[in-house]
Design a protein around this motif. Structure first.
Motif, PDB file in Angstrom:
ATOM      1  N   GLN A  77     -18.233 -47.061 -70.997  1.00  0.00           N
ATOM      2  CA  GLN A  77     -18.237 -46.089 -70.707  1.00  0.00           C
ATOM      3  C   GLN A  77     -17.153 -45.537 -69.517  1.00  0.00           C
ATOM      4  O   GLN A  77     -17.551 -44.523 -68.683  1.00  0.00           O
ATOM      5  N   GLN A  80     -13.915 -44.654 -68.915  1.00  0.00           N
ATOM      6  CA  GLN A  80     -13.752 -42.800 -68.259  1.00  0.00           C
ATOM      7  C   GLN A  80     -13.049 -42.823 -66.766  1.00  0.00           C
ATOM      8  O   GLN A  80     -11.983 -41.881 -66.669  1.00  0.00           O
ATOM      9  N   THR A  83      -9.687 -43.378 -67.329  1.00  0.00           N
ATOM     10  CA  THR A  83      -9.154 -42.175 -67.908  1.00  0.00           C
ATOM     11  C   THR A  83      -8.775 -41.204 -66.387  1.00  0.00           C
ATOM     12  O   THR A  83      -7.850 -40.548 -66.713  1.00  0.00           O
ATOM     13  N   HIS A 124     -17.360 -33.624 -68.087  1.00  0.00           N
ATOM     14  CA  HIS A 124     -18.498 -33.622 -69.447  1.00  0.00           C
ATOM     15  C   HIS A 124     -18.557 -31.857 -69.785  1.00  0.00           C
ATOM     16  O   HIS A 124     -19.694 -32.020 -70.172  1.00  0.00           O
ATOM     17  N   ASP A 130     -19.975 -35.136 -80.041  1.00  0.00           N
ATOM     18  CA  ASP A 130     -19.223 -36.377 -79.179  1.00  0.00           C
ATOM     19  C   ASP A 130     -19.551 -36.983 -80.515  1.00  0.00           C
ATOM     20  O   ASP A 130     -19.806 -37.246 -81.673  1.00  0.00           O
ATOM     21  N   ASN A 167     -22.828 -35.728 -72.392  1.00  0.00           N
ATOM     22  CA  ASN A 167     -21.698 -36.565 -72.142  1.00  0.00           C
ATOM     23  C   ASN A 167     -21.261 -36.530 -73.974  1.00  0.00           C
ATOM     24  O   ASN A 167     -21.690 -36.799 -74.757  1.00  0.00           O
ATOM     25  N   ALA A 169     -17.888 -38.489 -76.008  1.00  0.00           N
ATOM     26  CA  ALA A 169     -17.027 -39.557 -75.596  1.00  0.00           C
ATOM     27  C   ALA A 169     -15.596 -38.348 -76.844  1.00  0.00           C
ATOM     28  O   ALA A 169     -13.847 -38.856 -75.841  1.00  0.00           O
ATOM     29  N   ASP A 171     -14.500 -35.213 -75.422  1.00  0.00           N
ATOM     30  CA  ASP A 171     -13.944 -34.750 -74.135  1.00  0.00           C
ATOM     31  C   ASP A 171     -13.253 -36.518 -73.492  1.00  0.00           C
ATOM     32  O   ASP A 171     -11.727 -35.397 -73.133  1.00  0.00           O
ATOM     33  N   PHE A 172     -13.332 -37.165 -73.817  1.00  0.00           N
ATOM     34  CA  PHE A 172     -12.140 -38.462 -73.355  1.00  0.00           C
ATOM     35  C   PHE A 172     -11.296 -38.448 -73.963  1.00  0.00           C
ATOM     36  O   PHE A 172     -10.094 -39.301 -73.627  1.00  0.00           O
ATOM     37  N   PHE A 173     -11.831 -38.517 -75.089  1.00  0.00           N
ATOM     38  CA  PHE A 173     -10.634 -39.045 -76.626  1.00  0.00           C
ATOM     39  C   PHE A 173      -9.733 -37.849 -76.492  1.00  0.00           C
ATOM     40  O   PHE A 173      -8.763 -38.444 -75.927  1.00  0.00           O
ATOM     41  N   ASN A 265     -12.308 -43.925 -74.267  1.00  0.00           N
ATOM     42  CA  ASN A 265     -13.700 -43.688 -73.915  1.00  0.00           C
ATOM     43  C   ASN A 265     -14.458 -44.637 -73.210  1.00  0.00           C
ATOM     44  O   ASN A 265     -15.007 -44.987 -72.814  1.00  0.00           O
TER      45      ASN A 265
END
Length: 292
Positions: A77, A80, A83, A124, A130, A167, A169, A171-173, A265
């Motif tokens: 992670q 992130q 990213t 987040h 997630d 948190n 994943a 979100d960052f995807f 992520n």
């Protein structure tokens, strides 16, 4: 001959790498024993120096590869952070705003997702479930973006966007998809060009780049290094670490993911030294940008 005075604990340049009377090596060894960690790499940073990078234990139990300064670890992670930097680079290039709705850049999202601001994804605070925690998720397989979305598209938000932090994943995807849409190139290409290559990071890469890393196939030599005797490039090698997980009281190797499912992520691999170089180099980039 110059006289020297006693060096205080933790003073810059102290040759005794200690904390409160205990050596860093001893503390790391005790930590690894307590948490059943087979190997790790430590970088000590005193900007702008990295005075110590040292490996402890092994990075692959079966092959007995030593953890070393150039060992490539799946940084999980921590990806992130790379990213988030990519997003802010695009903000500086005026190709997006952190207040943009994600749906402005990514088409085909569920209606409840489309108006979530990029800012809330970065924090987040979206409330999105997630996708990596869904029963059908398999980190070892490749997924198309639509397949990732399908894992959670029918699930309600876990909380109203902006009212809590958890948190996810997902979100960052989505931020990875935003990077691709705003830049016009792949997420991997954008991060490679604007962070890895820009900062000259020799031991930071995506799983798709692993074929270019020359590694000795020690399993063909009785799990012993021999090829370095005739191939100097294999001296002090860059090698990939194998992850391990405890299941039913046993420590087992984790099948290496092709990283596609982890995307923005958790898709990067890096050495401890490179992570330190990225951190300091990024600080320099920010300062330069502010001066300009």
């Amino acid at each position: 001959m110059l006289a020297s005075s006693p060096v205080a604990v933790a003073e810059r340049g102290n040759p005794r790498v200690e904390f409160e009377g205990a050596s860093v090596d001893a503390m790391v060894a005790e930590f690894m024993d307590a948490h059943r960690i087979p190997g790790m790499t430590l970088a000590i940073v005193q900007a702008p120096y990295i005075p110590r990078v040292v490996g402890y234990g092994v990075s692959d139990v079966e092959k007995q590869l030593l953890a070393s300064p150039k060992t490539l670890w799946n940084i999980g992670q921590m990806t992130q952070a790379y990213t988030a930097v990519a997003i802010m680079q695009l903000v500086e290039a005026e190709k997006l705003s952190v207040d943009d709705a994600v749906g402005k850049h990514v088409a085909g999202l569920p209606a409840t997702w489309s108006e979530i601001p990029v800012r809330q994804l970065m924090a987040h605070a979206s409330g999105l479930p997630d996708y990596t925690k869904q029963p059908g998720f398999d980190a070892s397989r490749e997924y198309a973006p639509a397949e990732i979305i399908a894992l959670v598209e029918d699930k309600p938000l876990e909380f109203k966007t902006g009212t809590a932090v958890a948190n996810s994943a997902t979100d960052f995807f989505l931020l990875g998809l935003v990077v691709e849409a705003a830049s016009g190139i792949s997420y991997e290409e954008f991060v490679t060009k604007n962070q890895i290559e820009r900062l000259g990071l020799a031991n930071t890469l995506f799983a798709s780049d692993l074929p270019r890393v020359k590694q000795e196939e020690v399993e063909k030599n009785g799990f012993k290094h021999k090829d370095f005797l005739r191939e100097p490039a294999l001296i002090n090698p860059t090698e990939t670490a194998t992850g391990y997980a405890e299941r039913d009281g046993k420590v087992l190797p984790v099948k290496r993911s092709r990283q596609g499912a982890l995307f923005a992520n958790g898709a990067l691999l890096a050495s401890a030294e490179d992570i330190s170089l990225w951190d300091m180099g990024l600080a320099g980039e920010v300062l330069v940008s502010k001066k300009e």
